[in-house]
Design a protein around this motif. Structure first.
Motif, PDB file in Angstrom:
ATOM      1  N   ARG A  95       0.919  -1.055  -0.525  1.00  0.00           N
ATOM      2  CA  ARG A  95       0.587   0.315  -0.546  1.00  0.00           C
ATOM      3  C   ARG A  95       0.944   1.519  -0.008  1.00  0.00           C
ATOM      4  O   ARG A  95       2.015   1.293   0.186  1.00  0.00           O
ATOM      5  CB  ARG A  95      -0.964  -0.328   1.882  1.00  0.00           C
ATOM      6  CG  ARG A  95      -2.161  -0.991   1.084  1.00  0.00           C
ATOM      7  CD  ARG A  95      -1.396  -2.283   2.469  1.00  0.00           C
ATOM      8  NE  ARG A  95      -0.817  -1.912   3.782  1.00  0.00           N
ATOM      9  CZ  ARG A  95      -0.861  -2.348   4.867  1.00  0.00           C
ATOM     10  NH1 ARG A  95      -0.016  -3.935   4.201  1.00  0.00           N
ATOM     11  NH2 ARG A  95      -0.150  -2.383   5.567  1.00  0.00           N
ATOM     12  N   ARG A 144      -2.348  -0.759  -3.582  1.00  0.00           N
ATOM     13  CA  ARG A 144      -3.373   0.222  -3.296  1.00  0.00           C
ATOM     14  C   ARG A 144      -2.738   1.741  -3.012  1.00  0.00           C
ATOM     15  O   ARG A 144      -1.918   1.811  -2.467  1.00  0.00           O
ATOM     16  CB  ARG A 144      -4.039  -0.538  -2.216  1.00  0.00           C
ATOM     17  CG  ARG A 144      -5.654   0.418  -1.804  1.00  0.00           C
ATOM     18  CD  ARG A 144      -6.519  -0.447  -1.188  1.00  0.00           C
ATOM     19  NE  ARG A 144      -5.540  -0.922   0.087  1.00  0.00           N
ATOM     20  CZ  ARG A 144      -5.921  -0.192   1.129  1.00  0.00           C
ATOM     21  NH1 ARG A 144      -6.413   1.046   1.240  1.00  0.00           N
ATOM     22  NH2 ARG A 144      -5.950  -0.860   2.149  1.00  0.00           N
ATOM     23  N   GLN A 146      -3.570   4.962  -1.765  1.00  0.00           N
ATOM     24  CA  GLN A 146      -4.946   5.537  -1.162  1.00  0.00           C
ATOM     25  C   GLN A 146      -4.399   6.976  -1.038  1.00  0.00           C
ATOM     26  O   GLN A 146      -3.641   7.554  -0.184  1.00  0.00           O
ATOM     27  CB  GLN A 146      -5.205   4.911   0.459  1.00  0.00           C
ATOM     28  CG  GLN A 146      -6.442   5.470   0.737  1.00  0.00           C
ATOM     29  CD  GLN A 146      -7.496   5.689   0.654  1.00  0.00           C
ATOM     30  OE1 GLN A 146      -7.830   4.546   0.344  1.00  0.00           O
ATOM     31  NE2 GLN A 146      -7.986   6.332   0.387  1.00  0.00           N
TER      32      GLN A 146
END
Ligand SMILES: NC(=O)c1ccc[n+]([C@@H]2O[C@H](COP(=O)([O-])OP(=O)(O)OC[C@H]3O[C@@H](n4cnc5c(N)ncnc54)[C@H](OP(=O)(O)O)[C@@H]3O)[C@@H](O)[C@H]2O)c1
Length: 336
Positions: free
Chosen positions: A253, A278, A280
């Motif tokens: 992430r 990911r 974010q």
């Protein structure tokens, strides 16, 4: 009362120590006697007119601070006189996802901020701060602390034994180092300064990389970990994202927070999809997560790293110190 304000024009040289009349406590509102404030990179950009060039002036800059409740308006129940509280960054963001109104309720622009002796707020717009912190330490929590907390906990979902890479040694990043350790992760810190990297090691960093000397630091993290890092705390933005994508393990992430190294560039998205990364975005956080963070800070007796404190009438010097990148962790401004 004294306030630091930008009256007619942006620019560090236009910060003025001015007199304004003291606010009174309207129904549902409270008045704080401000004890300390703490600037963020956003406040520097705001003062320079680069955060929102259309921001109406005059403006009292700075979102972060701590104050003591001095007066209660009719019907106030959440706090009592004498409580030491911090304003929340976005005054109407209590829980859930941010809305367009959330962004219109942020302190230090568009609303007047914390560089003031007295500040009137809705009673819903504050949280109690951990008792073991000094005023200067507590002042650093609303934006810098909470952003790091949400990047690791709410969005980053860090587990014990994971490896987190933290970019640089500024306010958000040193909080991220401290919270990652609290969550049982090991931390790699990058910096342009070997001296700051030593300080990061003293705070518990596992490994360090000088990003000036090792521009390909993404690959370097694989040498250190053998498998890439689980989470990157991305404060550089467009200018560092390619290295962050190189640093992160498949399935890892990236908490995208800042743009110290630019907001726009051409990015190869293939690693994001081929390695199922990911990415974010993180926007500070709401009051509920601020309260959760404060409970953790209290339980673990965590102390924010404040490297230098300036008096209110030296706010310009404080922001110049920040612009020069001379700080480690946070700067604070003493008000009372
Ligand atoms: N999304 C949000 O809600 C949110 C909230 C808070 C902050 N931010 C953003 O996050 C960023 C950091 O904010 P801050 O208040 O923590 O800033 P800060 O305290 O001023 O931190 C600056 C430090 O970042 C490091 N840095 C600068 N350029 C870098 C680069 N190219 N690569 C790696 N590190 C670099 C430097 O560390 P060294 O001196 O160690 O090299 C510098 O001292 C800013 O862009 C800010 O606007 C966003």
């Amino acid at each position: 009362m004294k306030v630091v304000e930008l009256r007619e024009q942006f620019g560090l040289e236009n910060l003025t120590l001015a007199d304004r009349s003291e606010p009174t406590a309207e129904p549902g509102r409270i008045v704080l006697r401000m004890l300390a404030a703490s600037p963020n990179y956003r406040d520097l950009l705001m003062v320079l007119g680069r955060y929102n060039p259309k921001q109406p002036l005059p403006l009292v800059p700075c979102s972060d601070g701590v104050g003591q409740v001095m007066a209660l308006g009719q019907g106030v129940e959440r706090v009592k006189v004498g409580d030491r509280v911090a304003p929340i960054f976005a005054q109407n963001w209590i829980c859930g996802s941010p809305t367009p109104e959330t962004l219109r309720s942020t302190l230090g622009g568009p609303l007047d901020g914390t560089l003031t002796e007295y500040l009137a707020l809705e009673e819903s717009g504050v949280v109690q701060v951990p008792r073991h912190l000094s005023d200067e330490e507590a002042a650093t929590l609303p934006c810098a602390g909470l952003t790091a907390w949400n990047a690791l906990v709410t969005h980053g979902n860090v587990r014990p034994g994971e490896t987190v890479l933290v970019q640089g040694t500024g306010g958000v990043s040193i909080f991220a180092l401290q919270f990652a350790l609290l969550l049982g992760a090991r931390v790699i810190v990058t910096s342009s300064s070997d001296e700051k990297l030593e300080r990061a090691r003293a705070l518990g960093a596992w490994e360090t990389i000088n990003y000036r000397n090792v521009p390909d630091w993404g690959r370097e993290t694989w040498k250190l970990t053998g498998r890439g890092v689980d989470l990157v705390i991305e404060v550089g933005g467009a200018g560092t994202l390619a290295q962050s994508l190189a640093a992160v393990r498949p399935g890892g992430r990236i908490s995208l927070i800042g743009m110290l190294a630019g907001g726009m560039s051409e990015i190869n998205i293939i690693p994001i999809l081929m390695r199922q990364i990911r990415v974010q975005g993180v926007l500070v956080g709401h009051r509920e997560s601020f309260e959760a963070m404060n409970r953790a800070i209290e339980v673990h007796r965590l102390r924010p790293a404040v490297s230098r404190v300036f008096p209110l009438d030296e706010t310009r010097a404080a922001l110049e110190h920040m612009a020069a990148g001379e700080h480690f962790g946070k700067i604070a401004i003493q008000i009372q």
